[in-house]
Design a protein around this motif. Structure first.
Motif, short mmCIF file in Angstrom:
data_model
loop_
_atom_site.label_atom_id
_atom_site.label_comp_id
_atom_site.label_asym_id
_atom_site.label_seq_id
_atom_site.Cartn_x
_atom_site.Cartn_y
_atom_site.Cartn_z
N GLY A 24 0.80 -1.22 0.00
CA GLY A 24 0.00 0.00 0.00
C GLY A 24 0.83 1.27 0.00
N LEU A 25 2.13 1.12 0.34
CA LEU A 25 3.03 2.28 0.38
C LEU A 25 4.02 2.20 -0.79
N SER A 26 3.48 2.21 -2.01
CA SER A 26 4.29 2.28 -3.23
C SER A 26 4.08 3.67 -3.81
N TYR A 27 5.19 4.36 -4.13
CA TYR A 27 5.09 5.79 -4.43
C TYR A 27 5.25 6.16 -5.91
N ASP A 28 6.06 5.43 -6.64
CA ASP A 28 6.45 5.92 -7.97
C ASP A 28 5.69 5.25 -9.11
N ASP A 29 5.51 3.95 -9.02
CA ASP A 29 4.78 3.22 -10.06
C ASP A 29 3.47 2.73 -9.45
N GLU A 30 2.55 2.38 -10.30
CA GLU A 30 1.28 1.87 -9.80
C GLU A 30 1.52 0.54 -9.10
N ALA A 31 1.02 0.42 -7.88
CA ALA A 31 1.23 -0.81 -7.12
C ALA A 31 0.50 -1.97 -7.78
N PHE A 32 1.11 -3.14 -7.71
CA PHE A 32 0.45 -4.34 -8.21
C PHE A 32 0.75 -5.47 -7.25
N SER A 33 -0.07 -6.50 -7.30
CA SER A 33 0.16 -7.66 -6.45
C SER A 33 0.65 -8.82 -7.29
N ALA A 34 1.51 -9.64 -6.68
CA ALA A 34 1.98 -10.86 -7.36
C ALA A 34 0.82 -11.77 -7.70
N LEU A 35 -0.32 -11.57 -7.03
CA LEU A 35 -1.51 -12.38 -7.31
C LEU A 35 -2.02 -12.16 -8.73
N VAL B 262 0.75 -15.05 -1.03
CA VAL B 262 1.01 -13.64 -0.73
C VAL B 262 0.67 -13.34 0.73
N ILE B 263 1.57 -12.60 1.36
CA ILE B 263 1.39 -12.19 2.77
C ILE B 263 1.16 -10.69 2.80
N ASN B 264 0.21 -10.26 3.62
CA ASN B 264 -0.01 -8.83 3.80
C ASN B 264 -0.33 -8.56 5.27
N SER B 265 -0.50 -7.30 5.62
CA SER B 265 -0.59 -6.94 7.03
C SER B 265 -1.40 -5.67 7.23
N PHE B 266 -1.97 -5.54 8.41
CA PHE B 266 -2.64 -4.30 8.80
C PHE B 266 -1.66 -3.35 9.52
N SER B 267 -0.39 -3.75 9.63
CA SER B 267 0.56 -2.97 10.43
C SER B 267 1.06 -1.70 9.76
N LYS B 268 1.40 -1.76 8.50
CA LYS B 268 2.15 -0.67 7.87
C LYS B 268 1.23 0.36 7.20
N PHE B 269 0.62 0.01 6.08
CA PHE B 269 -0.27 0.94 5.39
C PHE B 269 -1.47 1.30 6.29
N PHE B 270 -1.97 0.33 7.05
CA PHE B 270 -3.16 0.55 7.88
C PHE B 270 -2.81 1.01 9.31
N ASN B 271 -1.50 1.16 9.60
CA ASN B 271 -1.05 1.78 10.86
C ASN B 271 -1.53 1.06 12.12
N MET B 272 -1.54 -0.27 12.10
CA MET B 272 -2.05 -1.05 13.24
C MET B 272 -0.99 -2.02 13.75
N THR B 273 0.23 -1.54 14.00
CA THR B 273 1.33 -2.45 14.35
C THR B 273 1.02 -3.33 15.56
N GLY B 274 0.62 -2.73 16.67
CA GLY B 274 0.43 -3.49 17.90
C GLY B 274 -0.85 -4.30 17.96
N TRP B 275 -1.69 -4.17 16.95
CA TRP B 275 -2.95 -4.92 16.93
C TRP B 275 -2.71 -6.37 16.49
N ARG B 276 -1.58 -6.62 15.88
CA ARG B 276 -1.15 -7.95 15.43
C ARG B 276 -2.17 -8.62 14.54
N LEU B 277 -2.31 -8.08 13.35
CA LEU B 277 -3.27 -8.62 12.40
C LEU B 277 -2.71 -8.55 10.98
N GLY B 278 -2.83 -9.66 10.28
CA GLY B 278 -2.38 -9.70 8.90
C GLY B 278 -3.27 -10.64 8.11
#
Length: 388
Positions: free
Chosen positions: A209-220, A228-244
């Protein structure tokens, strides 16, 4: 008693980022003002709408176990997210909600890694990735990836380093520690090569979710067999909630479910109800504003570091890290970062954690802190370097 400890512990190193954080905490106890550019954690926290959703779940008593695969509504919301933002049709049945991306990686390695199996990954890479492999008696085969390949594996490198023991590749795009991504065409070639060798491809997309220069795409979008692994920690700002979450081919969902039931029972119920609000229009608008702010910080810090004399051979296109060559100042990045912390009160971390290839020359600098802090850090580093 300690003689009974499992031998796999010998293959798992301490996390040096945390050691520096401890040193910084000690200095703060002494009254020092420390600027933290070490740990990769957004300075933003969950938007109010997400916090309100968590509070409602608690008030309504929605605190029982969920399915080991996660709340059906949240799996559906993630499926809709892929459709709306990436134009991908990913059935909710392929999406597994996990206790952080760490649990997703653990479950994936538990399902795929046999004792002695080699898993190729770039050097440098996030240290826990190799330790997840080691935890299941696999062998993380680190492949030296310099700036000329954006610190990422290429199809050519995969072909060159694949052995009879190789079972798969573990990639991250955008990457921690480098903030670089694998170009779509290159990733497609890697996936095809690995598939032809009957191996697996795991792609960590927690910074997608934090891709700046080119349009983000998923390996899917490239192959239905990629995990594919993703997380609510970085783009969604929920580090301590421990959810992915984890997206896997339909046929292995029952196997992952069996593992998740036994290893985790389920992810945090409160965090799952809160995460439903992440996909609301109100929250997504906030996340896009915060993404723009991260890009603004990157566009400040990269030229500033170059001006100070750091080499930044690859401009990061995602995440919130700069991987910078400090060899113009020191031939030991570990000592350099410790000295910088002691004398200038700025935490950055050495390449030591991320693999041996770049360990002595490179430092990782996180710009997941305020612009004011970044500006002050640049002044402090400038003064420190002037005194050397």
């Amino acid at each position: 008693m300690h003689n009974n400890l499992a031998s796999r512990l010998l293959n798992i190193a301490p996390f040096h980022v945390m050691e520096l954080a401890k040193m910084a905490a000690e200095l703060e106890k002494e009254g020092r003002n420390i600027i933290h550019m070490g740990i990769g954690e957004p300075d933003f926290t969950a938007p109010q709408v997400v916090i309100d959703a968590a509070a409602r779940a608690m008030q309504n008593g929605n605190l029982q176990y969920t399915s080991a695969l996660g709340l059906p509504d949240l799996r559906l919301a993630i499926s809709k997210y892929y459709l709306e933002y990436y134009q991908l049709t990913i059935p909710a049945s392929r999406i597994i909600v996990t206790a952080g991306a760490s649990a997703a990686l653990l479950l994936t390695c538990a399902a795929l890694v046999d004792p002695g199996s080699e898993v190729l990954m770039p050097d440098p890479c996030y240290p826990c990735n190799r330790h997840f492999v080691a935890a299941f008696e696999g062998v993380a085969r680190l492949v030296e990836c310099g700036p000329e390949v954006g610190f990422q594996l290429t199809d050519e490198l995969v072909r060159e380093h694949w052995t009879t023991a190789s079972k798969g590749v573990l990639l991250a795009s955008p990457s921690n520690p480098t903030g670089t991504s694998i170009p779509r065409a290159e990733l497609a070639k890697i996936i095809a090569t690995v598939k032809a060798k009957q191996g697996f491809t795991i792609v960590d997309e927690i910074y997608q979710g934090l891709s700046y220069d080119d349009e983000a795409f998923s390996a899917l979008s490239l192959d239905g067999d990629v995990l594919v692994i993703n997380s609510f920690s970085k783009f969604f700002n929920m580090t301590g909630w421990r959810l992915g979450w984890l997206v896997v081919p339909e046929r292995i969902v029952p196997q992952i479910e069996k593992l998740a039931q036994n290893l985790f029972i389920c992810p945090s119920t409160v965090a799952q109800y809160a995460a439903l609000a992440c996909f609301s229009n109100e929250a997504m608008k906030i996340y896009q504003q915060r993404k723009a702010e991260f890009k603004r910080r990157r566009d400040f810090i990269v030229p500033a570091l170059r001006k100070l004399g750091f080499k930044v051979p690859v401009t990061p296109d995602g995440a919130f890290y700069v991987y910078a060559d400090c060899s113009g100042f020191s031939d030991n990045a570990d000592l350099f970062t410790r000295d910088l912390l002691q004398k200038a009160g700025v935490v950055i971390v050495p390449g030591l954690d991320f693999g041996s290839y770049t360990a002595r020359k490179y430092v990782r600098i996180s710009y997941a802190t305020s612009m004011e802090n970044l500006q002050e850090a640049v002044l402090r580093i400038e003064n420190y370097l002037r005194q050397q």
